[in-house]
Design a protein around this motif. Structure first.
Motif, mmCIF file in Angstrom:
data_model
loop_
_atom_site.group_PDB
_atom_site.id
_atom_site.type_symbol
_atom_site.label_atom_id
_atom_site.label_comp_id
_atom_site.label_asym_id
_atom_site.label_seq_id
_atom_site.Cartn_x
_atom_site.Cartn_y
_atom_site.Cartn_z
ATOM 1 N N LYS A 111 0.817 -1.224 0.000
ATOM 2 C CA LYS A 111 0.000 0.000 0.000
ATOM 3 C C LYS A 111 0.841 1.261 0.000
ATOM 4 O O LYS A 111 0.455 2.276 -0.559
ATOM 5 C CB LYS A 111 -0.923 0.015 1.215
ATOM 6 N N ASN A 112 2.031 1.187 0.646
ATOM 7 C CA ASN A 112 2.873 2.367 0.750
ATOM 8 C C ASN A 112 4.304 1.941 1.056
ATOM 9 O O ASN A 112 4.583 0.754 1.253
ATOM 10 C CB ASN A 112 2.331 3.333 1.818
ATOM 11 N N ALA A 113 5.191 2.917 1.112
ATOM 12 C CA ALA A 113 6.613 2.641 1.355
ATOM 13 C C ALA A 113 6.839 2.021 2.729
ATOM 14 O O ALA A 113 7.707 1.158 2.892
ATOM 15 C CB ALA A 113 7.437 3.915 1.200
ATOM 16 N N GLN A 114 6.068 2.421 3.715
ATOM 17 C CA GLN A 114 6.230 1.882 5.067
ATOM 18 C C GLN A 114 5.884 0.385 5.101
ATOM 19 O O GLN A 114 6.574 -0.402 5.753
ATOM 20 C CB GLN A 114 5.357 2.649 6.077
ATOM 21 N N GLU A 115 4.836 0.007 4.398
ATOM 22 C CA GLU A 115 4.452 -1.406 4.349
ATOM 23 C C GLU A 115 5.526 -2.227 3.634
ATOM 24 O O GLU A 115 5.868 -3.330 4.056
ATOM 25 C CB GLU A 115 3.112 -1.548 3.632
ATOM 26 N N TYR A 116 6.079 -1.675 2.560
ATOM 27 C CA TYR A 116 7.149 -2.362 1.833
ATOM 28 C C TYR A 116 8.405 -2.463 2.699
ATOM 29 O O TYR A 116 9.048 -3.510 2.754
ATOM 30 C CB TYR A 116 7.438 -1.644 0.518
ATOM 31 N N GLN A 117 8.735 -1.392 3.408
ATOM 32 C CA GLN A 117 9.904 -1.412 4.294
ATOM 33 C C GLN A 117 9.738 -2.474 5.381
ATOM 34 O O GLN A 117 10.686 -3.187 5.710
ATOM 35 C CB GLN A 117 10.128 -0.030 4.927
ATOM 36 N N ALA A 118 8.542 -2.597 5.931
ATOM 37 C CA ALA A 118 8.275 -3.617 6.948
ATOM 38 C C ALA A 118 8.448 -5.022 6.359
ATOM 39 O O ALA A 118 8.983 -5.926 7.017
ATOM 40 C CB ALA A 118 6.879 -3.437 7.523
ATOM 41 N N TYR A 119 8.016 -5.204 5.122
ATOM 42 C CA TYR A 119 8.183 -6.496 4.449
ATOM 43 C C TYR A 119 9.672 -6.819 4.270
ATOM 44 O O TYR A 119 10.114 -7.928 4.567
ATOM 45 C CB TYR A 119 7.480 -6.473 3.093
ATOM 46 N N LEU A 120 10.441 -5.849 3.779
ATOM 47 C CA LEU A 120 11.880 -6.060 3.584
ATOM 48 C C LEU A 120 12.572 -6.386 4.898
ATOM 49 O O LEU A 120 13.414 -7.288 4.966
ATOM 50 C CB LEU A 120 12.511 -4.824 2.937
ATOM 51 N N LYS A 121 12.213 -5.669 5.955
ATOM 52 C CA LYS A 121 12.795 -5.928 7.280
ATOM 53 C C LYS A 121 12.437 -7.338 7.752
ATOM 54 O O LYS A 121 13.282 -8.051 8.293
ATOM 55 C CB LYS A 121 12.304 -4.887 8.283
ATOM 56 N N GLY A 122 11.189 -7.749 7.538
ATOM 57 C CA GLY A 122 10.781 -9.099 7.910
ATOM 58 C C GLY A 122 11.551 -10.161 7.154
ATOM 59 O O GLY A 122 11.948 -11.180 7.714
ATOM 60 N N ALA A 127 16.396 -0.561 0.221
ATOM 61 C CA ALA A 127 15.608 0.668 0.197
ATOM 62 C C ALA A 127 14.254 0.352 -0.424
ATOM 63 O O ALA A 127 14.114 -0.624 -1.170
ATOM 64 C CB ALA A 127 16.323 1.741 -0.626
ATOM 65 N N THR A 128 13.294 1.176 -0.149
ATOM 66 C CA THR A 128 11.961 0.944 -0.704
ATOM 67 C C THR A 128 11.932 1.136 -2.225
ATOM 68 O O THR A 128 10.966 0.758 -2.864
ATOM 69 C CB THR A 128 10.911 1.851 -0.033
ATOM 70 N N SER A 129 12.988 1.671 -2.783
ATOM 71 C CA SER A 129 13.075 1.794 -4.239
ATOM 72 C C SER A 129 13.611 0.518 -4.895
ATOM 73 O O SER A 129 13.581 0.394 -6.124
ATOM 74 C CB SER A 129 13.972 2.977 -4.610
ATOM 75 N N ASP A 130 14.088 -0.449 -4.082
ATOM 76 C CA ASP A 130 14.624 -1.694 -4.625
ATOM 77 C C ASP A 130 13.523 -2.589 -5.164
ATOM 78 O O ASP A 130 12.458 -2.733 -4.550
ATOM 79 C CB ASP A 130 15.393 -2.474 -3.545
ATOM 80 N N LYS A 131 13.801 -3.189 -6.308
ATOM 81 C CA LYS A 131 12.931 -4.217 -6.861
ATOM 82 C C LYS A 131 13.488 -5.554 -6.409
ATOM 83 O O LYS A 131 14.706 -5.757 -6.451
ATOM 84 C CB LYS A 131 12.909 -4.147 -8.386
ATOM 85 N N ILE A 132 12.600 -6.448 -5.976
ATOM 86 C CA ILE A 132 13.103 -7.724 -5.483
ATOM 87 C C ILE A 132 12.508 -8.899 -6.241
ATOM 88 O O ILE A 132 11.434 -8.819 -6.836
ATOM 89 C CB ILE A 132 12.894 -7.891 -3.964
ATOM 90 N N LEU A 133 13.258 -9.977 -6.191
ATOM 91 C CA LEU A 133 12.884 -11.257 -6.774
ATOM 92 C C LEU A 133 12.769 -12.247 -5.629
ATOM 93 O O LEU A 133 13.633 -12.293 -4.754
ATOM 94 C CB LEU A 133 13.961 -11.720 -7.761
ATOM 95 N N THR A 134 11.718 -13.052 -5.636
ATOM 96 C CA THR A 134 11.541 -14.095 -4.635
ATOM 97 C C THR A 134 11.415 -15.428 -5.345
ATOM 98 O O THR A 134 10.586 -15.580 -6.249
ATOM 99 C CB THR A 134 10.279 -13.839 -3.787
ATOM 100 N N LEU A 135 12.267 -16.387 -4.957
ATOM 101 C CA LEU A 135 12.147 -17.759 -5.438
ATOM 102 C C LEU A 135 11.507 -18.565 -4.315
ATOM 103 O O LEU A 135 11.899 -18.439 -3.149
ATOM 104 C CB LEU A 135 13.518 -18.335 -5.797
ATOM 105 N N TYR A 136 10.552 -19.410 -4.658
ATOM 106 C CA TYR A 136 9.674 -20.027 -3.675
ATOM 107 C C TYR A 136 9.419 -21.472 -4.076
ATOM 108 O O TYR A 136 8.987 -21.740 -5.192
ATOM 109 C CB TYR A 136 8.372 -19.225 -3.696
ATOM 110 N N THR A 137 9.707 -22.421 -3.180
ATOM 111 C CA THR A 137 9.423 -23.820 -3.470
ATOM 112 C C THR A 137 9.019 -24.556 -2.201
ATOM 113 O O THR A 137 9.269 -24.085 -1.085
ATOM 114 C CB THR A 137 10.619 -24.524 -4.137
ATOM 115 N N CYS A 138 8.407 -25.706 -2.371
ATOM 116 C CA CYS A 138 8.014 -26.530 -1.231
ATOM 117 C C CYS A 138 9.177 -27.440 -0.836
ATOM 118 O O CYS A 138 10.102 -27.660 -1.604
ATOM 119 C CB CYS A 138 6.790 -27.364 -1.584
ATOM 120 N N ALA A 139 9.104 -27.968 0.387
ATOM 121 C CA ALA A 139 10.145 -28.874 0.867
ATOM 122 C C ALA A 139 9.574 -29.789 1.940
ATOM 123 O O ALA A 139 8.509 -29.517 2.504
ATOM 124 C CB ALA A 139 11.324 -28.085 1.417
ATOM 125 N N ASN A 140 10.307 -30.846 2.235
ATOM 126 C CA ASN A 140 9.976 -31.768 3.320
ATOM 127 C C ASN A 140 8.531 -32.250 3.208
ATOM 128 O O ASN A 140 7.728 -32.070 4.113
ATOM 129 C CB ASN A 140 10.240 -31.120 4.674
#
Length: 118
Positions: A66-77, A91-104
């Protein structure tokens, strides 16, 4: 947050190699900390900043904020969840990539987050 999901196949295909990111030997090799995504427009490099396992939740699946603060909280998490310290500043200007798979037997997920290198 660009998320790529892949099956963790027992035959070694798809995202089965993502299991290796949990090993110390993967982390200690700096060449592993760069992910290259190939698209029709060209190659884009990403610097890994977090890897972890998590039970299925919506946290890692978030693609819009919704906003930069929400994105910053996500990055910190994401950084706080990491099993290794990659010493990356975000920084909140960073674009990120997430790789996601199942395990166990689908009991948890393996997550890798990386920021786009400009």
């Amino acid at each position: 947050n660009l998320i790529i999901y892949g099956h963790n196949r027992r035959d070694g295909s798809m995202f089965s190699s993502l299991n290796k990111i949990l090993d110390d030997s993967w982390y200690t090799n700096p060449e592993n900390h760069i992910v290259t995504l190939y698209t029709p427009s060209g190659a884009v490099n990403y610097q890994v900043f977090s890897i972890y396992t998590i039970r299925h939740t919506d946290f890692a699946n978030t693609i819009e904020f919704k906003n930069a603060q929400e994105y910053q909280a996500y990055l910190k998490g994401a950084i706080n969840n990491s099993i290794y310290n990659f010493n990356q500043q975000l920084a909140t200007s960073d674009k990120i990539l997430t790789l996601y798979t199942c395990a166990n037997n689908n009991q948890y997920r393996i997550i890798l987050h990386a920021k786009q290198i400009r």
